[in-house]
Design a protein around this motif. Sequence first.
Motif, PDB file in Angstrom:
ATOM      1  N   ASP A  42       2.657   3.506  -8.922  1.00 43.01           N
ATOM      2  CA  ASP A  42       1.944   4.265  -7.894  1.00 43.01           C
ATOM      3  C   ASP A  42       2.652   5.634  -7.253  1.00 43.01           C
ATOM      4  N   PHE A  43       3.772   5.602  -7.603  1.00 40.88           N
ATOM      5  CA  PHE A  43       5.092   6.560  -7.142  1.00 40.88           C
ATOM      6  C   PHE A  43       4.980   7.789  -7.611  1.00 40.88           C
ATOM      7  N   ALA A  44       4.759   9.112  -6.896  1.00 39.28           N
ATOM      8  CA  ALA A  44       4.914  10.127  -7.364  1.00 39.28           C
ATOM      9  C   ALA A  44       4.904  11.038  -6.365  1.00 39.28           C
ATOM     10  N   TYR A  45       5.476  12.559  -6.737  1.00 41.68           N
ATOM     11  CA  TYR A  45       5.924  13.452  -5.846  1.00 41.68           C
ATOM     12  C   TYR A  45       5.170  14.781  -6.522  1.00 41.68           C
ATOM     13  N   ASN A  46       4.497  15.483  -5.737  1.00 38.41           N
ATOM     14  CA  ASN A  46       4.067  16.723  -5.912  1.00 38.41           C
ATOM     15  C   ASN A  46       4.357  17.753  -4.959  1.00 38.41           C
ATOM     16  N   ASN A  47       5.286  18.652  -5.588  1.00 39.72           N
ATOM     17  CA  ASN A  47       5.710  19.916  -4.593  1.00 39.72           C
ATOM     18  C   ASN A  47       4.758  20.777  -3.936  1.00 39.72           C
ATOM     19  N   ARG A  48       3.485  20.874  -4.314  1.00 40.38           N
ATOM     20  CA  ARG A  48       2.390  21.618  -3.908  1.00 40.38           C
ATOM     21  C   ARG A  48       1.368  20.950  -3.268  1.00 40.38           C
ATOM     22  N   SER A  49       1.581  19.779  -2.786  1.00 41.68           N
ATOM     23  CA  SER A  49       0.452  19.045  -2.194  1.00 41.68           C
ATOM     24  C   SER A  49       1.217  18.226  -1.062  1.00 41.68           C
ATOM     25  N   LYS A  50       0.139  17.374  -0.269  1.00 43.78           N
ATOM     26  CA  LYS A  50       0.683  16.534   0.668  1.00 43.78           C
ATOM     27  C   LYS A  50       1.299  15.291  -0.081  1.00 43.78           C
ATOM     28  N   THR A  51       2.244  14.405   0.868  1.00 41.65           N
ATOM     29  CA  THR A  51       2.737  13.268   0.335  1.00 41.65           C
ATOM     30  C   THR A  51       1.835  12.255   0.294  1.00 41.65           C
ATOM     31  N   ARG A  52       1.500  11.695  -0.737  1.00 40.80           N
ATOM     32  CA  ARG A  52       0.467  10.722  -0.989  1.00 40.80           C
ATOM     33  C   ARG A  52       0.812   9.551  -2.039  1.00 40.80           C
ATOM     34  N   VAL A  53       0.146   8.212  -1.538  1.00 41.63           N
ATOM     35  CA  VAL A  53       0.784   7.283  -2.432  1.00 41.63           C
ATOM     36  C   VAL A  53      -0.570   6.423  -2.512  1.00 41.63           C
ATOM     37  N   HIS A  54      -0.742   5.837  -3.950  1.00 42.43           N
ATOM     38  CA  HIS A  54      -1.902   4.687  -3.746  1.00 42.43           C
ATOM     39  C   HIS A  54      -1.155   3.433  -3.393  1.00 42.43           C
ATOM     40  N   ALA A  55      -1.468   2.982  -2.383  1.00 41.97           N
ATOM     41  CA  ALA A  55      -0.967   1.863  -1.798  1.00 41.97           C
ATOM     42  C   ALA A  55      -1.862   0.505  -1.652  1.00 41.97           C
ATOM     43  N   THR A  56      -1.503  -0.621  -1.784  1.00 40.44           N
ATOM     44  CA  THR A  56      -2.217  -1.879  -1.626  1.00 40.44           C
ATOM     45  C   THR A  56      -1.916  -2.792  -0.557  1.00 40.44           C
ATOM     46  N   LYS A  57      -3.110  -3.100   0.357  1.00 38.64           N
ATOM     47  CA  LYS A  57      -2.993  -3.866   1.253  1.00 38.64           C
ATOM     48  C   LYS A  57      -2.678  -5.387   0.973  1.00 38.64           C
ATOM     49  N   ILE A  58      -2.137  -5.916   1.777  1.00 40.01           N
ATOM     50  CA  ILE A  58      -1.700  -7.451   1.610  1.00 40.01           C
ATOM     51  C   ILE A  58      -2.358  -8.436   2.325  1.00 40.01           C
ATOM     52  N   LYS A  59      -2.323  -9.737   1.873  1.00 40.12           N
ATOM     53  CA  LYS A  59      -2.703 -10.853   2.604  1.00 40.12           C
ATOM     54  C   LYS A  59      -1.710 -12.018   2.414  1.00 40.12           C
ATOM     55  N   GLY A  60      -1.740 -12.841   3.524  1.00 37.43           N
ATOM     56  CA  GLY A  60      -0.747 -14.122   3.172  1.00 37.43           C
ATOM     57  C   GLY A  60      -0.432 -14.763   4.474  1.00 37.43           C
ATOM     58  N   GLU A  61       0.283 -15.746   4.334  1.00 36.46           N
ATOM     59  CA  GLU A  61       0.663 -16.663   5.455  1.00 36.46           C
ATOM     60  C   GLU A  61       2.174 -17.246   5.382  1.00 36.46           C
ATOM     61  N   ILE A  62       2.742 -17.191   6.399  1.00 34.04           N
ATOM     62  CA  ILE A  62       4.301 -17.792   6.600  1.00 34.04           C
ATOM     63  C   ILE A  62       4.503 -19.252   7.095  1.00 34.04           C
ATOM     64  N   ASP A  63       5.030 -20.026   6.492  1.00 36.14           N
ATOM     65  CA  ASP A  63       5.285 -21.128   6.938  1.00 36.14           C
ATOM     66  C   ASP A  63       6.253 -21.244   8.306  1.00 36.14           C
ATOM     67  N   ASN A  64       5.741 -21.248   9.486  1.00 38.02           N
ATOM     68  CA  ASN A  64       6.608 -20.908  10.720  1.00 38.02           C
ATOM     69  C   ASN A  64       7.764 -22.000  10.654  1.00 38.02           C
ATOM     70  N   ASP A  65       7.931 -23.111  10.235  1.00 37.72           N
ATOM     71  CA  ASP A  65       8.924 -23.990  10.216  1.00 37.72           C
ATOM     72  C   ASP A  65      10.140 -23.581   9.374  1.00 37.72           C
ATOM     73  N   THR A  66       9.715 -23.034   8.162  1.00 34.34           N
ATOM     74  CA  THR A  66      10.878 -22.608   7.194  1.00 34.34           C
ATOM     75  C   THR A  66      11.021 -21.222   7.051  1.00 34.34           C
ATOM     76  N   SER A  67       9.943 -20.224   7.039  1.00 37.36           N
ATOM     77  CA  SER A  67       9.907 -18.754   6.874  1.00 37.36           C
ATOM     78  C   SER A  67       9.620 -18.759   5.555  1.00 37.36           C
ATOM     79  N   TYR A  68       9.288 -19.703   4.737  1.00 33.35           N
ATOM     80  CA  TYR A  68       8.859 -19.581   3.227  1.00 33.35           C
ATOM     81  C   TYR A  68       7.248 -19.023   3.455  1.00 33.35           C
TER      82      TYR A  68
END
Length: 313
Positions: A42-68
């Motif tokens: 997803d990572f690129a640099y264009n010297n004649r444009s704004k800094t843009r990236v195609h990024a992905t949102k995430i979902k998930g859950e952490i075990d509060n007791d263990t941090s796993y």
Amino acid sequence: MARHFLLIDPIEKLVVKKDSSILLGLTLQEAGHEVFVFFESDFAYNNRSKTRVHATKIKGEIDNDTSYIKSFSLSEKVECELSSKDIVHMRLDPPFDARYLRVLWMLIAWQDQSKVKVVNDPRGIALHNEKLAAYAREKSLHSFVGASVSGFETYLGELKAKGVEQLILKPLDLFQGYGVEKIAMSDATNAFIRKVKEAGGALVAQPFDSSVLKGEIRSSYWKGKELGTILKVPPEGQFLANIAQGASFARHELSSDLKKECEAICHDLAKDGVDWIAFDILGNNISEVNITCPGLLVEVSKAMGENLAKYIS
């Protein structure tokens, strides 16, 4: 709240359940930040444009007791324009090779173009080798770094004069104990020549420190403050204290001398934008200053009894 973009390795290469980057991303999201991950594809640099990236949102859950990580998945992909209000987290694992350096150069270009903040700063990562940063300190093992056979044999003579019987040879740019060998002094030169050919360049040589059999310390720091510390103990009959290769771990208390040494290194590296550091310590010697992609955040969190990712922003 800031937007956070984590540049990570492909998901299939991660042990998601205990991945430091995933823990950080989900923790930032729980705190109310917008969090995205993106990959080298997803990572690129264009010297004649704004800094843009195609990024992905995430979902998930952490075990509060263990941090796993209890659950994790990728969500929708969006195009984002970056600015000085955003934070990019450089979370690619070594090896530190030409490909890795290219990524750092491109991140620097992003910084210059959009003023986006990158943690750790790519200039700082490029400037400080994780092993040499440790060896430059007084509290470090007697170490040789190079590909010179004559230089290595001079080093062997110094060790023999001190009664050293075994040697460790390892690559300069790998991680998690990959490529590490324990060698008898009588076989050292032949092994060195072989491993230099395999590595294509400089190696690290050090006297074998038997204290590793009782454990190696990992201490995590953020902006000069200790987050937590564990002792990693290798499996019976082995000498590599790497959790990825079966070592056990438990909470550990750093000595005051080692704390001062770690704080001094943090102070020096902070000048180059390096805020997140994970120290490996053998006996009373700092053996590695991990700054490319500091790991074991889940394990240290579990040992300390709290999710330490909440202190990283």
